[in-house]
Scaffold this motif. Structure first.
Motif, short mmCIF file in Angstrom:
data_model
loop_
_atom_site.label_atom_id
_atom_site.label_comp_id
_atom_site.label_asym_id
_atom_site.label_seq_id
_atom_site.Cartn_x
_atom_site.Cartn_y
_atom_site.Cartn_z
N SER A 175 -1.56 5.03 5.04
CA SER A 175 -1.67 3.70 4.16
C SER A 175 -1.66 2.43 5.50
O SER A 175 -2.34 1.73 5.13
CB SER A 175 -0.56 3.67 3.52
OG SER A 175 -0.75 4.51 2.11
N ALA A 176 -0.91 2.54 6.15
CA ALA A 176 -0.81 1.70 7.38
C ALA A 176 -2.15 1.42 8.17
O ALA A 176 -2.74 0.21 8.33
CB ALA A 176 0.71 1.67 8.25
N ASN A 177 -2.60 2.63 8.44
CA ASN A 177 -3.86 2.58 9.11
C ASN A 177 -5.02 2.04 8.46
O ASN A 177 -6.02 1.44 8.99
CB ASN A 177 -4.05 3.89 9.90
CG ASN A 177 -3.53 4.06 11.17
OD1 ASN A 177 -3.10 3.06 11.93
ND2 ASN A 177 -3.01 5.32 11.29
N GLU A 219 0.83 -1.22 -0.05
CA GLU A 219 0.06 -0.23 0.11
C GLU A 219 1.11 1.32 -0.02
O GLU A 219 0.58 2.25 -0.85
CB GLU A 219 -0.96 0.01 1.04
CG GLU A 219 -1.82 1.35 1.34
CD GLU A 219 -2.84 1.39 0.17
OE1 GLU A 219 -3.26 2.50 -0.32
OE2 GLU A 219 -3.26 0.19 -0.47
N ILE A 220 1.95 1.28 0.67
CA ILE A 220 2.77 2.35 0.83
C ILE A 220 3.38 2.65 -0.62
O ILE A 220 3.58 3.95 -1.10
CB ILE A 220 3.83 2.26 1.91
CG1 ILE A 220 3.16 2.32 3.34
CG2 ILE A 220 5.08 3.46 1.92
CD1 ILE A 220 4.05 2.00 4.41
N VAL A 221 4.21 1.61 -1.06
CA VAL A 221 4.66 1.64 -2.29
C VAL A 221 3.87 2.11 -3.55
O VAL A 221 3.90 3.06 -4.40
CB VAL A 221 5.39 0.34 -2.60
CG1 VAL A 221 5.99 0.55 -4.25
CG2 VAL A 221 6.47 0.00 -1.87
N ASP A 235 -6.82 3.51 14.26
CA ASP A 235 -5.54 4.33 14.52
C ASP A 235 -4.65 3.63 15.42
O ASP A 235 -4.10 4.02 16.31
CB ASP A 235 -5.88 5.70 15.34
CG ASP A 235 -6.69 6.84 14.42
OD1 ASP A 235 -6.48 6.73 13.26
OD2 ASP A 235 -7.70 7.39 15.09
N VAL A 236 -4.04 2.65 14.71
CA VAL A 236 -3.04 1.59 15.25
C VAL A 236 -1.91 2.38 15.19
O VAL A 236 -0.95 2.36 16.22
CB VAL A 236 -3.14 0.30 14.42
CG1 VAL A 236 -1.99 -0.68 15.15
CG2 VAL A 236 -4.45 -0.30 14.51
N VAL A 237 -1.43 2.98 14.13
CA VAL A 237 -0.10 3.49 13.91
C VAL A 237 -0.40 4.98 14.35
O VAL A 237 -1.22 5.71 13.75
CB VAL A 237 0.37 3.71 12.63
CG1 VAL A 237 1.69 4.17 12.23
CG2 VAL A 237 0.85 1.96 11.94
N THR A 238 0.64 5.56 15.47
CA THR A 238 0.28 6.88 15.99
C THR A 238 1.20 8.01 15.33
O THR A 238 1.24 9.03 15.35
CB THR A 238 0.60 6.85 17.61
OG1 THR A 238 1.90 6.30 17.75
CG2 THR A 238 -0.52 5.98 18.26
#
Length: 145
Positions: free
Chosen positions: A122-124, A91-93, A130-133
Motif C-alpha cells: 500500500s505504501a509503495n 490506503e492501509i486502513v 520500491d521506496v519502502v523496503t
C-alpha cells in the motif's frame, strides 16, 4: 632473416598494444577513485495506531491496533513521505477493511505477516516504486468492540 623481423615487429606491436591498454585502464581507475560514491542511508517512518477489525462468525468481535515503522531505502525522503502520510494511512486502513487479514490457523486475530506485506504494498503504491523496503511491527493491542 625476414622471419625474425616479422616476429620482432609482431612482438613490439603486441606488447605496445598491451601497454596502451593497461595505461588506459589505470587512468580510468584514477578518475573513478576521485568520484564520490553516493551511499543511501535507510530510515524509519512511524505509522501509529492503525486498527484492524476482527470478525467472528460474520460479526465484529474486536479490533487489533498496530503501530509500525516503514523502513525506507533513503532517509532523505522522510519529509516527502511525511507529507503524503495521510494518503498512506488511508490506503492501509481501506485495504485492511476491504480484505481483513485473518489468520489461517483459526485463531481469532489478524495475520501480522500479511499485514506487513499489504502495508508495504500500500505504501509503495502511493509513493511509487520500491521506496519502502520493509515494515516493522512495534506494538500490537487488542481493543474491545
Amino acid at each position: 632473416m625476414t622471419r625474425l623481423i616479422i616476429i620482432t615487429v609482431g612482438l613490439i606491436v603486441f606488447f605496445g598494444t598491451g601497454l596502451a591498454l593497461v595505461t588506459f585502464v589505470l587512468s580510468n581507475f584514477e578518475e573513478l577513485s576521485t568520484e564520490q560514491a553516493e551511499v543511501l542511508v535507510k530510515g524509519f517512518v512511524p505509522v501509529d495506531n492503525i486498527t484492524f477489525p476482527v470478525n467472528s462468525g460474520g460479526v465484529l468481535d474486536h479490533y487489533v491496533a498496530i503501530d509500525m515503522r516503514l523502513e525506507i531505502n533513503d532517509v532523505r525522503r522522510e519529509g516527502e513521505i511525511a507529507a503524503v502520510m495521510p494518503r498512506i494511512r488511508d490506503e492501509i486502513v481501506r485495504d485492511a477493511h476491504r480484505a481483513a487479514p485473518k489468520r489461517a490457523d483459526g485463531v481469532e486475530s489478524i495475520d501480522l505477516n500479511r499485514v506487513k506485506e499489504r502495508a508495504k504494498a500500500s505504501a509503495n503504491k502511493i509513493l511509487g516504486g520500491d521506496v519502502v523496503t520493509r515494515v516493522l511491527i512495534t506494538r500490537v493491542a487488542k481493543l474491545v468492540a
